[in-house]
Design a protein around this motif. Structure first.
Motif, PDB file in Angstrom:
ATOM      1  N   VAL B 226       0.824  -1.206   0.000  1.00  0.00           N
ATOM      2  CA  VAL B 226       0.000   0.000   0.000  1.00  0.00           C
ATOM      3  C   VAL B 226       0.862   1.261   0.000  1.00  0.00           C
ATOM      4  O   VAL B 226       0.659   2.164  -0.810  1.00  0.00           O
ATOM      5  CB  VAL B 226      -0.949  -0.014   1.214  1.00  0.00           C
ATOM      6  N   THR B 227       1.833   1.307   0.895  1.00  0.00           N
ATOM      7  CA  THR B 227       2.564   2.561   1.074  1.00  0.00           C
ATOM      8  C   THR B 227       3.847   2.622   0.252  1.00  0.00           C
ATOM      9  O   THR B 227       4.533   3.630   0.272  1.00  0.00           O
ATOM     10  CB  THR B 227       2.948   2.750   2.544  1.00  0.00           C
ATOM     11  N   ARG B 228       4.179   1.560  -0.421  1.00  0.00           N
ATOM     12  CA  ARG B 228       5.415   1.452  -1.198  1.00  0.00           C
ATOM     13  C   ARG B 228       6.666   1.510  -0.340  1.00  0.00           C
ATOM     14  O   ARG B 228       7.759   1.783  -0.834  1.00  0.00           O
ATOM     15  CB  ARG B 228       5.470   2.525  -2.284  1.00  0.00           C
ATOM     16  N   GLY B 229       6.487   1.289   0.946  1.00  0.00           N
ATOM     17  CA  GLY B 229       7.612   1.103   1.846  1.00  0.00           C
ATOM     18  C   GLY B 229       8.639   2.210   1.825  1.00  0.00           C
ATOM     19  O   GLY B 229       8.292   3.384   1.648  1.00  0.00           O
ATOM     20  N   PRO B 230       9.913   1.855   2.019  1.00  0.00           N
ATOM     21  CA  PRO B 230      10.953   2.881   2.140  1.00  0.00           C
ATOM     22  C   PRO B 230      11.168   3.695   0.866  1.00  0.00           C
ATOM     23  O   PRO B 230      11.767   4.766   0.919  1.00  0.00           O
ATOM     24  CB  PRO B 230      12.216   2.078   2.490  1.00  0.00           C
ATOM     25  N   ASP B 231      10.693   3.199  -0.294  1.00  0.00           N
ATOM     26  CA  ASP B 231      10.879   3.969  -1.526  1.00  0.00           C
ATOM     27  C   ASP B 231      10.019   5.221  -1.552  1.00  0.00           C
ATOM     28  O   ASP B 231      10.308   6.155  -2.297  1.00  0.00           O
ATOM     29  CB  ASP B 231      10.510   3.110  -2.755  1.00  0.00           C
ATOM     30  N   GLY B 232       8.947   5.206  -0.786  1.00  0.00           N
ATOM     31  CA  GLY B 232       8.089   6.371  -0.736  1.00  0.00           C
ATOM     32  C   GLY B 232       7.182   6.459  -1.948  1.00  0.00           C
ATOM     33  O   GLY B 232       7.210   5.630  -2.853  1.00  0.00           O
ATOM     34  N   VAL B 233       6.347   7.488  -1.954  1.00  0.00           N
ATOM     35  CA  VAL B 233       5.427   7.720  -3.057  1.00  0.00           C
ATOM     36  C   VAL B 233       5.962   8.892  -3.854  1.00  0.00           C
ATOM     37  O   VAL B 233       6.221   9.955  -3.299  1.00  0.00           O
ATOM     38  CB  VAL B 233       4.018   8.052  -2.533  1.00  0.00           C
ATOM     39  N   SER B 234       6.142   8.689  -5.147  1.00  0.00           N
ATOM     40  CA  SER B 234       6.639   9.799  -5.951  1.00  0.00           C
ATOM     41  C   SER B 234       5.596  10.163  -7.005  1.00  0.00           C
ATOM     42  O   SER B 234       4.594   9.471  -7.174  1.00  0.00           O
ATOM     43  CB  SER B 234       7.969   9.429  -6.604  1.00  0.00           C
ATOM     44  N   GLY B 235       5.840  11.244  -7.715  1.00  0.00           N
ATOM     45  CA  GLY B 235       4.924  11.697  -8.751  1.00  0.00           C
ATOM     46  C   GLY B 235       3.588  12.158  -8.199  1.00  0.00           C
ATOM     47  O   GLY B 235       2.537  11.956  -8.814  1.00  0.00           O
ATOM     48  N   ILE B 236       3.625  12.773  -7.036  1.00  0.00           N
ATOM     49  CA  ILE B 236       2.382  13.283  -6.458  1.00  0.00           C
ATOM     50  C   ILE B 236       1.982  14.530  -7.239  1.00  0.00           C
ATOM     51  O   ILE B 236       2.799  15.434  -7.406  1.00  0.00           O
ATOM     52  CB  ILE B 236       2.575  13.622  -4.974  1.00  0.00           C
ATOM     53  N   PRO B 237       0.748  14.597  -7.723  1.00  0.00           N
ATOM     54  CA  PRO B 237       0.361  15.743  -8.553  1.00  0.00           C
ATOM     55  C   PRO B 237       0.413  17.061  -7.792  1.00  0.00           C
ATOM     56  O   PRO B 237       0.172  17.105  -6.582  1.00  0.00           O
ATOM     57  CB  PRO B 237      -1.065  15.411  -8.991  1.00  0.00           C
ATOM     58  N   ARG B 238       0.723  18.110  -8.517  1.00  0.00           N
ATOM     59  CA  ARG B 238       0.786  19.450  -7.929  1.00  0.00           C
ATOM     60  C   ARG B 238      -0.601  20.057  -7.934  1.00  0.00           C
ATOM     61  O   ARG B 238      -1.428  19.711  -8.771  1.00  0.00           O
ATOM     62  CB  ARG B 238       1.729  20.316  -8.752  1.00  0.00           C
ATOM     63  N   PRO B 239      -0.851  20.984  -7.039  1.00  0.00           N
ATOM     64  CA  PRO B 239      -2.181  21.602  -7.020  1.00  0.00           C
ATOM     65  C   PRO B 239      -2.331  22.550  -8.195  1.00  0.00           C
ATOM     66  O   PRO B 239      -1.357  23.028  -8.770  1.00  0.00           O
ATOM     67  CB  PRO B 239      -2.191  22.365  -5.709  1.00  0.00           C
ATOM     68  N   SER B 240      -3.563  22.799  -8.558  1.00  0.00           N
ATOM     69  CA  SER B 240      -3.815  23.730  -9.660  1.00  0.00           C
ATOM     70  C   SER B 240      -4.540  24.942  -9.097  1.00  0.00           C
ATOM     71  O   SER B 240      -5.144  24.900  -8.036  1.00  0.00           O
ATOM     72  CB  SER B 240      -4.675  23.046 -10.717  1.00  0.00           C
ATOM     73  N   PHE B 241      -4.456  26.047  -9.856  1.00  0.00           N
ATOM     74  CA  PHE B 241      -5.128  27.276  -9.453  1.00  0.00           C
ATOM     75  C   PHE B 241      -6.533  27.245 -10.035  1.00  0.00           C
ATOM     76  O   PHE B 241      -6.724  27.560 -11.209  1.00  0.00           O
ATOM     77  CB  PHE B 241      -4.316  28.469  -9.968  1.00  0.00           C
ATOM     78  N   PHE B 242      -7.491  26.822  -9.265  1.00  0.00           N
ATOM     79  CA  PHE B 242      -8.875  26.661  -9.724  1.00  0.00           C
ATOM     80  C   PHE B 242      -8.936  25.941 -11.066  1.00  0.00           C
ATOM     81  O   PHE B 242      -9.594  26.380 -11.999  1.00  0.00           O
ATOM     82  CB  PHE B 242      -9.582  28.009  -9.821  1.00  0.00           C
ATOM     83  N   GLY B 243      -8.176  24.849 -11.152  1.00  0.00           N
ATOM     84  CA  GLY B 243      -8.210  24.052 -12.366  1.00  0.00           C
ATOM     85  C   GLY B 243      -7.176  24.453 -13.402  1.00  0.00           C
ATOM     86  O   GLY B 243      -7.081  23.822 -14.447  1.00  0.00           O
ATOM     87  N   LEU B 244      -6.426  25.524 -13.158  1.00  0.00           N
ATOM     88  CA  LEU B 244      -5.400  25.935 -14.111  1.00  0.00           C
ATOM     89  C   LEU B 244      -4.053  25.413 -13.612  1.00  0.00           C
ATOM     90  O   LEU B 244      -3.567  25.865 -12.581  1.00  0.00           O
ATOM     91  CB  LEU B 244      -5.341  27.462 -14.202  1.00  0.00           C
ATOM     92  N   PRO B 245      -3.440  24.457 -14.298  1.00  0.00           N
ATOM     93  CA  PRO B 245      -2.189  23.892 -13.812  1.00  0.00           C
ATOM     94  C   PRO B 245      -1.020  24.829 -14.050  1.00  0.00           C
ATOM     95  O   PRO B 245      -1.065  25.685 -14.953  1.00  0.00           O
ATOM     96  CB  PRO B 245      -2.039  22.612 -14.638  1.00  0.00           C
ATOM     97  N   PHE B 246       0.030  24.646 -13.236  1.00  0.00           N
ATOM     98  CA  PHE B 246       1.239  25.460 -13.394  1.00  0.00           C
ATOM     99  C   PHE B 246       2.259  24.680 -14.212  1.00  0.00           C
ATOM    100  O   PHE B 246       3.243  24.192 -13.683  1.00  0.00           O
ATOM    101  CB  PHE B 246       1.837  25.789 -12.028  1.00  0.00           C
ATOM    102  N   THR B 247       1.999  24.499 -15.475  1.00  0.00           N
ATOM    103  CA  THR B 247       2.970  23.782 -16.288  1.00  0.00           C
ATOM    104  C   THR B 247       3.306  24.620 -17.509  1.00  0.00           C
ATOM    105  O   THR B 247       2.489  25.424 -17.983  1.00  0.00           O
ATOM    106  CB  THR B 247       2.416  22.425 -16.766  1.00  0.00           C
TER     107      THR B 247
END
Lengths: 304, 434
Positions: B226-247
């Motif tokens: 579930v937690t992917r252990g010591p490797d951690g979770v990567s690629g967590i999405p960034r928040p958007s500004f009311f649906g407008l992404p910062f990319t």
């Protein structure tokens, strides 16, 4: 059966070490009502002193085991006692009349300080030492599985039992022990009848530190590796042991240590090694819910 | 108390020397085994390196330092009494203007990204400080208001961070959908933990919460599926500004933040946005705490902190009251955790060690339990100073520990102690008598 017996032996050994550390917690708690948060680090320092001591003696060519052991044990106890004394002097005494949380924070600070101090002074790597005492008895053999009782384990058992007896005598028969028990009951009253409370509290820390030093030396002998981080977990577990036995009760600390050691050994053997620490904490929570005063502790009555 | 300036205090030089010599002797005993001998890795096991010159330098420094210090104290007539002095005086002067100071601080925080000297680096540090401010405010509900000692606050932080990370990565939920969920999960864990243990006295509670914090970390490490252990979770999405992404290059059919506003793309937009996000979250925490203090439940917390038996006699259910404090504190920890996850984009159990809990608790206690401004000051002190002292790198934590001990010895009640009840039966006509 053989496997079970082996785990029993291992668990008892581990439990004795926890018990020795737990004594320091329970004594300090008894006398000033504080969790000595940095006690685990004192134990870690004891273990490091053992590593350094054995290495220095090895270089000096003193290899006769009883002599080396005695020298290391005494130097470790002596120097660790100074650490215990300093800890009380710096982190606890100025805060004796402060709100309850203040000494806890300063103790956590001291704990962080000690950890990093040892890491800086001795390096972050795990320190291995060559086995000082090797060999042991074969208790019995069964279908190719031998149950071993090593000399180190015997040493740990004997030393712990001897220290327990000496310690019980100290508390019950000497004037220091009487002063300690008096301070435990009522510090203000004790000082009115001429007991030097500061000195008694200092000595309590010193005694707790020497016991932790013995535990540290034993752990070094038993596992052969030491690093600067061992104090944290050992500290929590020893505290768990102290609470389990009933905090403030000296036989309770030993009993709690033994139970915890056995649970850990059997849990690792029959369930999972990864979750052995979780098992220890689960026990702590269960004890606190169902018997908050611990196995041998007196229930605390809160008065208005 | 001030020493009478007319009678110059007599200084007993011999006693001072003796005191300094004793201190130096203790320092010698402390330093000799651990600094004097250093174990070094050797092909044949361990070798030893001696550093007696270090020990000598250290002991000499301790001797002189102690002598100088006690001489200064002797000159001043006596050791300064704990808790008095210029700080208390300054506080009494500033106290009536606290509201304005707080407003000025808030204004500064809002303007910070637009000030000429602020760079991406400053905003980054400010964001880190604000995370700790928010955590401090959240824990303040538990420790400062309800008086419950929680040494495992990082557990809720971790629960929040992991619930956002896993929900976002597994189910593609957005930050805004996950934020309330993260808070809810954390609060749920707070209740789960609190239910059995809140009947306990303070110190026991401290240790059990500490154990709980470690348990969560161990589970995160070992529950690999579930937690992917010591490797951690990567690629967590960034928040958007009311649906407008910062990319820079948004996918087909999605308008990016800079396109929508018709400005050139800059990496700093997201940093600034994250800064304002945590500022907002922190301020919500603060506002919530300030308001809930006036509600019956908030008053019950403070009453419980002062005297549990009296509360019981008055018909307050201590367990439920504590449970609400625990759950609310945990919820804010969860929010902060979700923010942490989205800011880092990567989390692993490494980020949620005991040292984090200790830092957050230290912020609350150093700031003065219950004081909201104290938390800000302490967070700035404890997070910013080590950050600025990066050159000291390896000595950072050593100094951090020493600072905790010294500040506690200097001000056991914290920098701005706040134990004034929020409500009084008869309001006093003038403040400052207590």
């Amino acid at each position: 059966m053989g496997y079970f017996l082996q785990q029993l032996i291992n668990g008892l050994t581990l439990g004795m070490i926890y018990g020795l550390i737990a004594l320091g917690y329970t004594m300090v708690y008894g006398i000033i009502g504080m969790i000595n948060f940095a006690h685990g680090e004192i134990y870690m320092i004891g273990a490091f002193l053992a590593v350094i001591g054995f290495t220095v003696l090895g270089l000096l060519g003193i290899s006769y085991v009883p002599v080396a052991l005695l020298i290391v044990l005494f130097t470790a106890m002596l120097f660790t006692a100074v650490y215990g004394w300093t800890l009380e002097r710096v982190a606890y005494r100025p805060l004796r009349s402060a709100p309850r949380l203040a000494p806890l924070i300063s103790a956590i600070g001291a704990s962080i300080f000690f950890q990093n101090y040892v890491q800086l002074a001795q390096g972050a790597r795990v320190k291995p030492i060559a086995p000082v005492i090797s060999g042991g008895y074969t208790v019995f053999e069964e279908g190719g599985f031998t149950v071993q009782l090593s000399y180190v384990q015997i040493l740990i058992w004997l030393l712990t039992l001897a220290l327990m007896v000496a310690f019980a005598l100290l508390i019950q028969r000497t004037s220091l022990g009487r002063a300690q028990r008096a301070c435990e009951q009522d510090r203000a009253m004790a000082s009115l009848v001429g007991i030097d409370v500061n000195r008694t509290i200092s000595l309590t820390f010193v005694i707790g530190a020497t016991l932790a030093a013995v535990a540290g030396v034993m752990v070094t002998l038993y596992y052969g590796v030491v690093d600067f981080y061992i104090g944290f977990l050992a500290g929590i577990k020893a505290f768990t042991a102290a609470v389990l036995g009933g905090i403030g009760s000296l036989p309770g600390a030993m009993l709690g240590g033994l139970i915890l050691g056995l649970v850990e050994a059997f849990w690792s053997a029959y369930f999972s090694v990864e979750y052995k620490d979780v098992a220890a904490f689960t026990i702590l929570v269960l004890v606190l819910i169902f018997k908050p005063s611990g196995l041998l502790g007196r229930p605390e009555v809160e008065k208005v | 108390m001030v020493a009478n300036p007319n009678t110059a205090p007599r200084i007993d030089i011999a006693a001072l020397l003796k005191d300094a010599a004793l201190t130096a002797a203790v320092a010698f005993a402390l330093a000799l085994p651990l600094i004097g001998f250093r174990t070094v890795d050797d092909p044949a096991g361990l070798g030893i390196e001696t550093r007696f010159d270090w020990v000598a330098t250290g002991v000499g420094a301790v001797f002189l330092g102690r002598l100088l210090l006690s001489w200064l104290f002797a000159l001043r007539g006596q050791r300064p009494a704990v808790g008095s002095g210029w700080l208390a005086h300054a506080r009494a002067q500033l106290d009536p203007h606290m509201k304005w100071i707080a407003l000025a601080g808030m204004l500064f925080a809002f303007l910070l990204p637009f000030l000429p000297f602020s760079s991406r680096y400053t905003i980054d540090i400010a964001t880190t400080v604000l995370i700790y401010v928010m955590l401090g405010w959240g824990l303040n509900v538990v420790v400062g208001l309800a008086g419950l000692l929680d040494l495992g606050y990082v557990a809720f932080y971790a629960v929040g961070a992991y619930s956002y990370a896993l929900l976002a990565v597994t189910f593609n939920l957005s930050f805004w959908e996950c934020l309330p969920l993260a808070g809810l999960f954390a609060a749920f864990f707070g209740i789960l933990l609190g239910f059995p243990v809140l009947r306990l006295r303070g110190d026991y509670l401290a240790i059990v919460t500490l154990g709980f914090g470690e348990m969560i970390r161990i589970i995160l490490l070992n529950w690999v599926p579930v937690t992917r252990g010591p490797d951690g979770v990567s690629g967590i999405p960034r928040p958007s500004f009311f649906g407008l992404p910062f990319t820079a290059n948004p996918p087909e059919g999605v308008t990016a933040f800079h396109e929508f506003f018709g400005i050139a793309y800059a990496g700093s937009h997201r940093v600034t946005f994250l800064y304002f996000l945590i500022l907002l979250l922190a301020l919500i925490t603060n506002l919530f705490t300030l308001r809930i203090r006036r509600l019956p439940v908030g008053r019950a917390w403070e009453a419980l902190r002062e005297d549990e038996i009296a509360c019981r006699a008055l018909g307050i259910n201590p367990t439920n009251t504590k449970l609400t404090a625990f759950a609310i504190g945990a919820m804010f920890g969860g929010f902060a955790g979700a923010f942490f996850a989205t800011r880092q984009g990567f989390i692993s159990p490494e980020s949620f060690t005991f040292i984090e809990s200790a830092t957050i608790l230290a912020i609350v206690v150093l700031g003065g339990m219950g004081s909201q401004i104290g938390v800000v000051i302490a967070a700035v002190l404890l997070i910013l100073l080590p950050e600025l002292g990066r050159e000291l790198a390896e000595f950072r934590m050593l100094l951090f520990g020493a600072a905790m001990v010294l500040i506690m010895a200097w001000r056991p009640r914290g920098l701005l102690a706040h134990r004034e009840p929020s409500m009084r039966l008869h309001s006093r006509n003038h403040r400052g008598e207590s």
